[in-house]
Design an enzyme around this catalytic site. Structure first.
Site, PDB file in Angstrom:
ATOM      1  N   SER A 131       5.326  -0.259  -4.227  1.00  0.00           N
ATOM      2  CA  SER A 131       3.998  -0.079  -3.416  1.00  0.00           C
ATOM      3  C   SER A 131       3.716   1.282  -4.841  1.00  0.00           C
ATOM      4  O   SER A 131       4.372   2.477  -5.343  1.00  0.00           O
ATOM      5  CB  SER A 131       3.031   0.396  -2.147  1.00  0.00           C
ATOM      6  OG  SER A 131       2.749   1.286  -2.324  1.00  0.00           O
ATOM      7  N   TYR A 144       5.701   3.405   5.686  1.00  0.00           N
ATOM      8  CA  TYR A 144       5.429   3.226   4.374  1.00  0.00           C
ATOM      9  C   TYR A 144       5.446   3.659   3.270  1.00  0.00           C
ATOM     10  O   TYR A 144       6.567   3.295   2.089  1.00  0.00           O
ATOM     11  CB  TYR A 144       3.901   2.360   4.187  1.00  0.00           C
ATOM     12  CG  TYR A 144       3.495   1.488   3.148  1.00  0.00           C
ATOM     13  CD1 TYR A 144       4.228   0.664   3.134  1.00  0.00           C
ATOM     14  CD2 TYR A 144       2.652   2.262   2.403  1.00  0.00           C
ATOM     15  CE1 TYR A 144       3.694  -0.981   2.492  1.00  0.00           C
ATOM     16  CE2 TYR A 144       2.663   1.000   1.344  1.00  0.00           C
ATOM     17  CZ  TYR A 144       2.870   0.080   1.718  1.00  0.00           C
ATOM     18  OH  TYR A 144       2.927  -1.131   0.673  1.00  0.00           O
TER      19      TYR A 144
END
Length: 244
Positions: A131, A144
């Site tokens: 990501s 995350y």
């Protein structure tokens, strides 16, 4: 014989795009997901809890036996499944931290270990879906962002450790037009449009753009790419936003 690809999180927005792209490229698509509704693009679908695979030894043994019986060969492993629990440093619970790391980091390692022999036999590849948060992040993305940064580190270290027996690369998307993204904005189209406008391309990405990049990395034509983390972000990582 068709090449085989295994995709985790196959029922999500990016996962569905991956399955569709590889299916159209004549791969035999094996899909894993915690949800139980089979995908139209999967030749074989297996209901699978990645967090439990990491934390429950009995469940892991059961699923490994199932994989042994149903997946004898594999050419491409795509670790796409992800968990995103938003919480600040002060708020984050240990259970949520561990759940995030299990799904986003430990799971990809364990699956890579399990399928390594099959992948080595065909000089296959592993693709980890990371990501933009591995490099640029926002408030409350502590778990995350940490997991995705570590996933890129895992990608690089595996590429060195495996010495060319299996290629390992990562893809780091920015905002992609998926149901999860829209839900994160409470399906507010005005907010999504503002997000579009932030990008130099004036739009966010499409799942198919991520999946087509994955297909290119899976094919032998780009076989010299190894240990790379390829950003697909519409140029947003180049933007320094000024004060309004």
């Amino acid at each position: 014989m068709k090449k085989k690809v295994l995709i985790t999180g196959v029922l999500g927005g990016i996962g569905s795009g991956l399955a569709k792209t590889f299916k159209e490229a004549d791969y035999f698509v094996i899909g894993l997901d915690i949800k139980t509704t089979p995908s139209d693009y999967c030749d074989l679908f297996i209901s699978f809890d990645l967090h439990r695979f990491c934390s429950d030894a009995n469940y892991r043994d059961k699923m490994c036996n199932k994989f042994d019986n149903e997946i004898q060969t594999l050419d491409v492993l795509i670790n796409n499944a992800a968990m995103q629990i938003l919480s600040s440093v002060e708020e984050i619970r240990l259970d949520d931290w561990n759940h995030t790391l299990n799904v986003n980091l430990t799971g990809p390692l364990l699956l890579s270990q399990f399928f390594l022999k099959q992948l080595e036999q065909v000089h296959g590849c592993i693709i980890n879906i990371a990501s933009i948060h591995q490099q640029l992040t926002k408030k409350r993305f502590v778990a995350y962002a940490t997991s995705k940064s570590a996933l890129v580190g895992l990608t690089k270290s595996m590429s060195v450790d495996l010495q060319g027996k299996v290629r390992v690369n990562a893809i780091s998307p920015a905002a992609i037009d998926t149901p999860m993204l829209h839900e994160g904005f409470n399906n507010d189209s005005t907010m999504v449009q503002k997000l579009n406008d932030l990008h130099p391309l004036r739009r966010i990405g499409k799942p198919a753009e991520v999946s087509k990049l994955a297909l290119l990395l899976a094919e032998d034509g780009l076989g010299f790419i190894n240990g790379a983390n390829i950003q697909i972000d519409g140029g947003i990582s180049n933007v320094l936003k000024d004060l309004d």
